[in-house]
Design an enzyme around this catalytic site. Sequence first.
Site, PDB file in Angstrom:
ATOM      1  N   ASN A 193     -26.553  26.862 -71.359  1.00  0.00           N
ATOM      2  CA  ASN A 193     -27.558  26.656 -72.625  1.00  0.00           C
ATOM      3  C   ASN A 193     -28.646  25.423 -72.386  1.00  0.00           C
ATOM      4  O   ASN A 193     -27.991  24.207 -72.503  1.00  0.00           O
ATOM      5  CB  ASN A 193     -26.665  26.216 -73.818  1.00  0.00           C
ATOM      6  CG  ASN A 193     -27.317  26.060 -75.280  1.00  0.00           C
ATOM      7  OD1 ASN A 193     -28.517  26.304 -75.182  1.00  0.00           O
ATOM      8  ND2 ASN A 193     -26.610  25.332 -75.934  1.00  0.00           N
TER       9      ASN A 193
ATOM     10  N   LYS B 268     -30.857  24.650 -74.336  1.00  0.00           N
ATOM     11  CA  LYS B 268     -31.535  23.899 -75.466  1.00  0.00           C
ATOM     12  C   LYS B 268     -33.033  23.977 -75.406  1.00  0.00           C
ATOM     13  O   LYS B 268     -33.433  24.895 -74.889  1.00  0.00           O
ATOM     14  CB  LYS B 268     -30.817  22.738 -75.772  1.00  0.00           C
ATOM     15  CG  LYS B 268     -29.268  22.686 -75.667  1.00  0.00           C
ATOM     16  CD  LYS B 268     -28.554  21.459 -76.024  1.00  0.00           C
ATOM     17  CE  LYS B 268     -27.104  21.646 -75.917  1.00  0.00           C
ATOM     18  NZ  LYS B 268     -26.331  20.656 -76.566  1.00  0.00           N
TER      19      LYS B 268
ATOM     20  N   HIS C 269     -24.784  28.515 -82.810  1.00  0.00           N
ATOM     21  CA  HIS C 269     -24.330  27.175 -82.229  1.00  0.00           C
ATOM     22  C   HIS C 269     -24.711  26.056 -83.161  1.00  0.00           C
ATOM     23  O   HIS C 269     -25.221  26.149 -84.104  1.00  0.00           O
ATOM     24  CB  HIS C 269     -25.524  26.973 -81.354  1.00  0.00           C
ATOM     25  CG  HIS C 269     -25.515  25.831 -80.372  1.00  0.00           C
ATOM     26  ND1 HIS C 269     -25.421  24.520 -80.683  1.00  0.00           N
ATOM     27  CD2 HIS C 269     -24.981  25.954 -78.958  1.00  0.00           C
ATOM     28  CE1 HIS C 269     -25.220  23.665 -79.463  1.00  0.00           C
ATOM     29  NE2 HIS C 269     -24.812  24.422 -78.764  1.00  0.00           N
TER      30      HIS C 269
ATOM     31  N   GLU D  14     -25.733  23.402 -83.422  1.00  0.00           N
ATOM     32  CA  GLU D  14     -27.024  22.575 -83.621  1.00  0.00           C
ATOM     33  C   GLU D  14     -27.851  23.376 -84.591  1.00  0.00           C
ATOM     34  O   GLU D  14     -28.499  22.994 -85.226  1.00  0.00           O
ATOM     35  CB  GLU D  14     -27.538  22.385 -82.138  1.00  0.00           C
ATOM     36  CG  GLU D  14     -27.191  21.059 -81.487  1.00  0.00           C
ATOM     37  CD  GLU D  14     -27.231  21.307 -80.040  1.00  0.00           C
ATOM     38  OE1 GLU D  14     -27.861  21.814 -79.589  1.00  0.00           O
ATOM     39  OE2 GLU D  14     -26.542  20.413 -79.379  1.00  0.00           O
TER      40      GLU D  14
ATOM     41  N   GLU E 207     -16.576  25.622 -79.474  1.00  0.00           N
ATOM     42  CA  GLU E 207     -17.165  24.155 -79.221  1.00  0.00           C
ATOM     43  C   GLU E 207     -16.941  23.202 -80.278  1.00  0.00           C
ATOM     44  O   GLU E 207     -17.689  23.139 -81.397  1.00  0.00           O
ATOM     45  CB  GLU E 207     -18.768  24.616 -79.030  1.00  0.00           C
ATOM     46  CG  GLU E 207     -19.350  25.544 -78.171  1.00  0.00           C
ATOM     47  CD  GLU E 207     -20.585  25.455 -77.753  1.00  0.00           C
ATOM     48  OE1 GLU E 207     -20.793  25.165 -76.350  1.00  0.00           O
ATOM     49  OE2 GLU E 207     -21.647  25.760 -78.412  1.00  0.00           O
TER      50      GLU E 207
ATOM     51  N   GLY F 244     -22.251  17.320 -75.951  1.00  0.00           N
ATOM     52  CA  GLY F 244     -23.470  16.348 -75.695  1.00  0.00           C
ATOM     53  C   GLY F 244     -23.068  14.894 -75.768  1.00  0.00           C
ATOM     54  O   GLY F 244     -23.661  14.038 -75.517  1.00  0.00           O
TER      55      GLY F 244
ATOM     56  N   SER G 137     -19.134  19.295 -73.433  1.00  0.00           N
ATOM     57  CA  SER G 137     -19.088  18.316 -71.976  1.00  0.00           C
ATOM     58  C   SER G 137     -18.563  18.744 -71.001  1.00  0.00           C
ATOM     59  O   SER G 137     -17.677  18.027 -70.338  1.00  0.00           O
ATOM     60  CB  SER G 137     -18.688  16.734 -72.675  1.00  0.00           C
ATOM     61  OG  SER G 137     -19.429  16.429 -73.611  1.00  0.00           O
TER      62      SER G 137
END
Length: 245
Positions: free
Chosen positions: A7, A9, A93, A95, A161, A167, A207
Amino acid sequence: MRCVVANWKMNLSSVEAKAFCEDLLGRCAPESGTEVGIAPPFTLLSLVSGLVSAKGIKVFGQNAHAEAKGAFTGEVSMPQLRDAGCFGVLLGHSERRQFFGETDAALAKKVKAAWQWDLLPLLCIGESLAQRDAGQTLAVLGQQLSILAETGPGPLWVAYEPVWAIGTGRRAEAPQVREAHAFIRAELNRHLGAAASAIVPILYGGSVTPESFPELLGIPEVAGGLVGGASLDPKKFAELVKQAG
Ligand code: PEP
């Protein structure tokens, strides 16, 4: 079947993306039995697809609108992803949920739209740190998966996730991953039936690095990884692909 998906991003220019793909292809050819995917930003989809699709690497959009076309400024549709060479699309996701207000109701529509346009949805689910600390992890995962009661069965990959591990450099511990993945499998069985559930791989994301991936791959029901930070380095991403093979 194992799956490793990058990903990217909102990262990389066209020059950087081309260099990444050439470097990656020089380092690894996906083993049969390992699915490798890259989810670039919209502007790089056609470029990346042109570089890697013939080598068996699948390209994913990072999001798409549920409508096929229309007055939705700034959005991209499922048929447009197909047109750009996509095989699948990341949906939900954290985010997107956190910063763009993506809801479960909208995601149910998007999953159905992806199927309509022959795209594989990679549905991302996971709890926040506050939800984990409040003992709500499984309830949150159950709620996020309840959209499958509405969509019914279809081609699907799921990524667990934990939001607090994305991150942050802090990945979930093995018992936490084991518990979450076992619960997700049980929920997939319940919503889709055992036969349809059996072909849905459950990826871990948060991560992931070449240092942590082998242990994660040893956990029951972990079929691979959805990788952010480490996927921007072709050397590290190629290593993850090799570890999954
Ligand atoms: C992600 O973006 O889905 C992700 C897991 O990111 P990272 O690997 O950087 O935690």
